[in-house]
Write an enzyme that holds these catalytic residues in place. Structure first.
Site, mmCIF file in Angstrom:
data_model
loop_
_atom_site.group_PDB
_atom_site.id
_atom_site.type_symbol
_atom_site.label_atom_id
_atom_site.label_comp_id
_atom_site.label_asym_id
_atom_site.label_seq_id
_atom_site.Cartn_x
_atom_site.Cartn_y
_atom_site.Cartn_z
ATOM 1 N N LYS A 121 -53.547 20.701 -53.215
ATOM 2 C CA LYS A 121 -52.987 22.178 -54.002
ATOM 3 C C LYS A 121 -52.986 21.781 -55.339
ATOM 4 O O LYS A 121 -52.676 20.678 -55.850
ATOM 5 C CB LYS A 121 -51.751 22.774 -53.278
ATOM 6 C CG LYS A 121 -51.400 23.798 -54.424
ATOM 7 C CD LYS A 121 -49.978 24.444 -53.673
ATOM 8 C CE LYS A 121 -48.680 23.813 -53.866
ATOM 9 N NZ LYS A 121 -48.398 23.883 -55.394
ATOM 10 N N GLU A 187 -46.217 32.208 -56.325
ATOM 11 C CA GLU A 187 -44.996 32.078 -56.466
ATOM 12 C C GLU A 187 -44.122 33.017 -57.317
ATOM 13 O O GLU A 187 -44.551 33.262 -58.616
ATOM 14 C CB GLU A 187 -44.620 30.487 -56.802
ATOM 15 C CG GLU A 187 -43.229 30.161 -56.987
ATOM 16 C CD GLU A 187 -42.797 28.608 -57.149
ATOM 17 O OE1 GLU A 187 -43.834 27.807 -56.800
ATOM 18 O OE2 GLU A 187 -41.712 28.258 -57.210
HETATM 19 O O1 KIV Z 1 -44.374 21.428 -54.513
HETATM 20 C C1 KIV Z 1 -44.051 22.752 -53.696
HETATM 21 O O2 KIV Z 1 -43.242 22.301 -52.789
HETATM 22 C C2 KIV Z 1 -44.808 23.794 -53.814
HETATM 23 C C3 KIV Z 1 -44.068 24.956 -52.987
HETATM 24 C C4 KIV Z 1 -42.685 25.342 -53.279
HETATM 25 C C5 KIV Z 1 -45.057 26.166 -52.958
HETATM 26 O O3 KIV Z 1 -45.369 24.062 -54.690
#
Ligand code: KIV
Length: 270
Positions: A121, A187
């Protein structure tokens, strides 16, 4: 009720994508080690996110910025070891992809090769489209992250800013999809905007502080289990309150050790 381990198939990126078409809401939770990953996996979550929130909730930093690529890989390896079914997605930490696509491919490649996770991600939409495209072309599945981006804290001046620029949010989400992202985290955005973005996209939206109109939800596990201290945003629901239980158990252990009543005969070898 969670499906029994034998009934469950392993989550893959194509199955994650198909969930949206099938109208199945996706359950995502953060995990940072094998023990908790195995519990969440057994409970039936669809995906585990090794979030860069590890920097705050495990390492004790004030922001997500300090965690390194090597540390993310270390935590991701543990999560993969504890997981049988869920899709494991790993956050690309601050400055591991912002330099450009080549840097991002090298670092995301390390994450997948060394940890065994299935996807990465990264924070960004429109501005990271080139990098998302390069990663996707290198067969590295990417979840994008738009709205409030914690790695932008120095620019935002704070972490809990609700993002309300509907045009920019939609542009970001569409750019991520067009570049090849298989999902996008939304978010801290108003639920009406998140619902509209979700309707526009073919890929699943995973919300945190973005309302019920998203295709799935993600929470930081320590927050939803009530282990944290003082973090109390409107969107956070505590599904358990473990902090007082831990404090009570440790206080009782300390009392018994100090009183000389633990270990008793039952817990001692002859
Ligand atoms: O780093 C993380 O835990 C996140 C979530 C809050 C989506 O990006």
């Amino acid at each position: 009720m969670a499906a029994s381990p034998t009934e469950r198939t392993s989550m893959t990126v194509p199955r994650f994508l198909a969930a949206k078409q099938d109208g199945r809401r996706l359950v995502v939770l953060t995990a940072y080690d094998a023990l908790w990953a195995s519990l969440f996996d057994e409970a039936g979550v669809d995906a585990l996110l090794v979030g860069d929130t590890v920097s705050m909730v495990v390492q004790g930093n004030e922001t997500t910025l300090p965690v390194t690529l090597d540390e993310m890989i270390y935590h991701a390896k543990m999560v993969v070891r504890g997981t049988r079914h869920a899709l494991v997605i790993v956050d690309m930490p601050f400055m591991s992809f912002q330099v450009g696509p080549e840097q991002a491919i090298a670092n995301a490649g390390r994450i997948l090769k060394e940890s065994g996770a299935s996807a990465v991600k990264l924070e960004g939409g429109e501005h990271q489209a080139e990098t998302i495209r390069a990663l996707s072309r290198a067969d590295i599945p990417v979840m994008a992250h738009v709205g409030m981006k914690p790695q932008s804290i120095r620019m935002l001046g704070g972490m809990s800013r609700i993002q309300r620029d509907e045009d920019q949010l939609l542009t970001d989400a569409l750019a991520a999809q067009q570049a090849g992202a298989f999902a996008v985290v939304l978010e801290l955005i108003p639920q009406t905007i998140a619902t509209a973005i979700t309707a526009e996209l073919e890929i699943p939206t995973i919300g945190i502080g973005a309302g019920v109109g998203c295709d799935g939800q993600v929470l930081v596990n320590q927050d939803m289990l009530g282990l944290g201290n003082g973090f109390n945003p409107k969107f956070l629901k505590r599904f358990a309150n473990l902090r007082p239980l831990v404090l009570e158990a440790v206080a009782q252990y300390a009392d018994e050790v100090r009183a000389g009543s633990f270990p008793d005969d039952e817990h001692s070898h002859d």
